[in-house]
Design a protein around this motif. Structure first.
Motif, PDB file in Angstrom:
ATOM      1  N   ALA A  13      74.812  61.623  14.646  1.00  0.00           N
ATOM      2  CA  ALA A  13      73.698  62.547  14.905  1.00  0.00           C
ATOM      3  C   ALA A  13      74.014  63.934  14.349  1.00  0.00           C
ATOM      4  O   ALA A  13      73.138  64.635  13.837  1.00  0.00           O
ATOM      5  CB  ALA A  13      73.421  62.623  16.409  1.00  0.00           C
ATOM      6  N   VAL A  14      75.301  64.330  14.430  1.00  0.00           N
ATOM      7  CA  VAL A  14      75.715  65.633  13.900  1.00  0.00           C
ATOM      8  C   VAL A  14      75.713  65.627  12.381  1.00  0.00           C
ATOM      9  O   VAL A  14      75.227  66.570  11.738  1.00  0.00           O
ATOM     10  CB  VAL A  14      77.117  66.011  14.429  1.00  0.00           C
ATOM     11  CG1 VAL A  14      77.604  67.298  13.773  1.00  0.00           C
ATOM     12  CG2 VAL A  14      77.097  66.161  15.946  1.00  0.00           C
ATOM     13  N   THR A  15      76.260  64.564  11.764  1.00  0.00           N
ATOM     14  CA  THR A  15      76.335  64.538  10.302  1.00  0.00           C
ATOM     15  C   THR A  15      74.958  64.419   9.664  1.00  0.00           C
ATOM     16  O   THR A  15      74.754  64.876   8.538  1.00  0.00           O
ATOM     17  CB  THR A  15      77.243  63.390   9.805  1.00  0.00           C
ATOM     18  OG1 THR A  15      76.743  62.137  10.288  1.00  0.00           O
ATOM     19  CG2 THR A  15      78.673  63.602  10.264  1.00  0.00           C
TER      20      THR A  15
ATOM     21  N   PHE B 221      82.375  58.912   6.303  1.00  0.00           N
ATOM     22  CA  PHE B 221      81.879  58.396   7.577  1.00  0.00           C
ATOM     23  C   PHE B 221      80.352  58.317   7.569  1.00  0.00           C
ATOM     24  O   PHE B 221      79.765  57.301   7.961  1.00  0.00           O
ATOM     25  CB  PHE B 221      82.342  59.289   8.736  1.00  0.00           C
ATOM     26  CG  PHE B 221      81.520  59.114   9.976  1.00  0.00           C
ATOM     27  CD1 PHE B 221      81.720  58.023  10.822  1.00  0.00           C
ATOM     28  CD2 PHE B 221      80.501  60.015  10.285  1.00  0.00           C
ATOM     29  CE1 PHE B 221      80.933  57.843  11.954  1.00  0.00           C
ATOM     30  CE2 PHE B 221      79.715  59.836  11.411  1.00  0.00           C
ATOM     31  CZ  PHE B 221      79.932  58.749  12.251  1.00  0.00           C
ATOM     32  N   HIS B 222      79.715  59.391   7.126  1.00  0.00           N
ATOM     33  CA  HIS B 222      78.246  59.444   7.127  1.00  0.00           C
ATOM     34  C   HIS B 222      77.660  58.353   6.236  1.00  0.00           C
ATOM     35  O   HIS B 222      76.658  57.718   6.595  1.00  0.00           O
ATOM     36  CB  HIS B 222      77.780  60.829   6.656  1.00  0.00           C
ATOM     37  CG  HIS B 222      76.299  60.999   6.687  1.00  0.00           C
ATOM     38  ND1 HIS B 222      75.586  61.165   7.848  1.00  0.00           N
ATOM     39  CD2 HIS B 222      75.378  61.002   5.673  1.00  0.00           C
ATOM     40  CE1 HIS B 222      74.300  61.282   7.571  1.00  0.00           C
ATOM     41  NE2 HIS B 222      74.147  61.183   6.255  1.00  0.00           N
TER      42      HIS B 222
ATOM     43  N   ARG C 218      66.024  62.013  10.326  1.00  0.00           N
ATOM     44  CA  ARG C 218      65.789  60.737   9.663  1.00  0.00           C
ATOM     45  C   ARG C 218      64.393  60.713   9.054  1.00  0.00           C
ATOM     46  O   ARG C 218      64.115  59.939   8.145  1.00  0.00           O
ATOM     47  CB  ARG C 218      65.953  59.582  10.651  1.00  0.00           C
ATOM     48  CG  ARG C 218      67.390  59.337  11.080  1.00  0.00           C
ATOM     49  CD  ARG C 218      67.511  58.166  12.032  1.00  0.00           C
ATOM     50  NE  ARG C 218      67.018  58.476  13.374  1.00  0.00           N
ATOM     51  CZ  ARG C 218      65.872  58.046  13.879  1.00  0.00           C
ATOM     52  NH1 ARG C 218      65.073  57.288  13.162  1.00  0.00           N
ATOM     53  NH2 ARG C 218      65.505  58.366  15.117  1.00  0.00           N
ATOM     54  N   ILE C 219      63.509  61.540   9.588  1.00  0.00           N
ATOM     55  CA  ILE C 219      62.144  61.678   9.099  1.00  0.00           C
ATOM     56  C   ILE C 219      61.938  63.131   8.679  1.00  0.00           C
ATOM     57  O   ILE C 219      62.347  64.056   9.388  1.00  0.00           O
ATOM     58  CB  ILE C 219      61.132  61.281  10.199  1.00  0.00           C
ATOM     59  CG1 ILE C 219      61.238  59.786  10.491  1.00  0.00           C
ATOM     60  CG2 ILE C 219      59.704  61.649   9.798  1.00  0.00           C
ATOM     61  CD1 ILE C 219      60.408  59.349  11.667  1.00  0.00           C
ATOM     62  N   ASP C 220      61.328  63.334   7.525  1.00  0.00           N
ATOM     63  CA  ASP C 220      61.097  64.693   7.025  1.00  0.00           C
ATOM     64  C   ASP C 220      59.834  65.314   7.593  1.00  0.00           C
ATOM     65  O   ASP C 220      59.806  66.503   7.909  1.00  0.00           O
ATOM     66  CB  ASP C 220      60.998  64.675   5.490  1.00  0.00           C
ATOM     67  CG  ASP C 220      62.284  64.212   4.834  1.00  0.00           C
ATOM     68  OD1 ASP C 220      63.349  64.745   5.200  1.00  0.00           O
ATOM     69  OD2 ASP C 220      62.230  63.327   3.968  1.00  0.00           O
ATOM     70  N   VAL C 221      58.794  64.515   7.709  1.00  0.00           N
ATOM     71  CA  VAL C 221      57.498  65.016   8.165  1.00  0.00           C
ATOM     72  C   VAL C 221      56.765  63.879   8.860  1.00  0.00           C
ATOM     73  O   VAL C 221      56.940  62.713   8.503  1.00  0.00           O
ATOM     74  CB  VAL C 221      56.680  65.574   6.968  1.00  0.00           C
ATOM     75  CG1 VAL C 221      56.378  64.471   5.964  1.00  0.00           C
ATOM     76  CG2 VAL C 221      55.406  66.265   7.423  1.00  0.00           C
TER      77      VAL C 221
END
Length: 327
Positions: free
Chosen positions: A69-71, A12-13, A140-143
């Motif tokens: 959003a959870v995955t 799914f993800h 979705r963004i690390d930093v």
């Protein structure tokens, strides 16, 4: 309650991330029918529809969007656990997703990072602070490199630098011949400002309110580049961080007399993700840049502090001085 089927969740993800079953199957190194069967089994097990498959498009449903959003968090945590257990020391691969509210401070950091660590693939997304913070929360963004950071215990905030905000004038403007522009000079002027969510606009408006100055008119423009062009065309006086002005023969950049307006920049990540090797390496580099900067933030603001926690000082991070009276 029976345990979740991680193969189904992963399928799914992958489909939600890639936007289709074919690309997801390629990512997972399985056949497309296998990927489709995993997602269908997940939907049938819980009696939900995760994707709208009409019109040959794969679109997340409301339930699918919530699950995605959870995955995102789930598989981001899995990645963090793998790196932690593996004791990653060398950045030979992987990815680093950087977000920023403007390219001026982020791009030099990325250039320096890629020079020191050529292995990871680096991406840069530019948008307003709210969008970048949502990206951090959803992993979705690390930093992110931002001027506007809320006081949130989930965030790890590293002060990067502090720069003065200057007035931007057309070269032919009568005030351009002065050494500085006073806030009182702006009563008869038209101002060119960013959208209400812009930190630069908020700082300028707070300073104007504190000085009880109301400009003659305001033109609202959605981007830094458009502000520069509008000012150059004579539409009014603009404002920008001194660090963001790259030079333009049509314009003059002047200090603002009688008001100490400063823009603070921060490097931000989720506190729980700062142990990721690639994020840790970016933070280490940002600390080096902050130490080298000619105008760093006060040493009294710790690397883990947020603007809200530092608000007691006489020069509040990201605020104009003197203290504003809101209109």
């Amino acid at each position: 309650m029976k345990s979740m089927n991680f193969a189904q969740l992963r399928a799914f993800h992958a489909v939600a991330t890639e936007g289709g079953f074919t690309k997801a199957a390629r990512l997972l190194n399985v056949t497309q029918p296998t990927c489709s069967q995993e997602v269908k089994a997940l939907e049938e097990t819980y009696g939900v529809t995760l994707f709208d498959r009409s019109n040959r498009q794969v679109v997340l449903t409301e339930v699918g969007t919530a699950l995605f959003a959870v995955t995102r968090r789930l598989f981001a945590a899995e990645q963090e656990a793998m790196e932690l257990l593996a004791g990653v020391r060398h950045l030979d691969g992987g990815t680093l997703a950087v977000g920023a509210d403007g390219p001026f401070h982020a791009v030099p950091l990325i250039a320096r990072f890629t020079c020191a660590h050529p292995g990871p693939t680096v991406t840069l997304a530019v948008g307003n602070s709210r969008t970048m913070l949502e990206g951090l929360m959803e992993t979705r963004i690390d930093v992110a490199v931002l001027a506007d950071v809320p006081g949130d215990s989930r965030l790890y905030v590293l002060p990067l630098r502090r720069d003065p905000v200057r007035a931007l004038l057309p070269k032919a403007h009568p005030l351009a011949r002065r050494r500085a522009v006073a806030l009182s000079d702006l009563t008869a002027e038209r101002l060119v400002l960013r959208e209400p969510g812009s930190m630069t606009r908020r700082l300028v408006e707070r300073a104007l309110a504190a000085a009880e100055v109301t400009p003659a008119a305001i033109i609202e423009i959605q981007s830094r580049e458009a502000v520069v062009e509008a000012v150059a065309a004579g539409l009014g006086i603009g404002f920008t961080s001194a660090a963001e002005f790259t030079g333009d023969g049509r314009l003059v950049l002047l200090p603002i007399a009688g008001a100490e307006i400063e823009m603070d920049e921060y490097v931000v990540c989720l506190r729980e993700r700062r142990r990721l090797a690639v994020v840790r390496a970016f933070l280490d580099l940002a600390r080096e840049v902050a130490a080298e900067a000619s105008g760093p933030l006060s040493s009294g603001l710790s690397a883990a502090a947020t603007p809200a926690s530092a608000a007691a000082g006489p020069r509040t991070a990201g605020h104009a001085a003197p203290a504003p009276r809101r209109r």
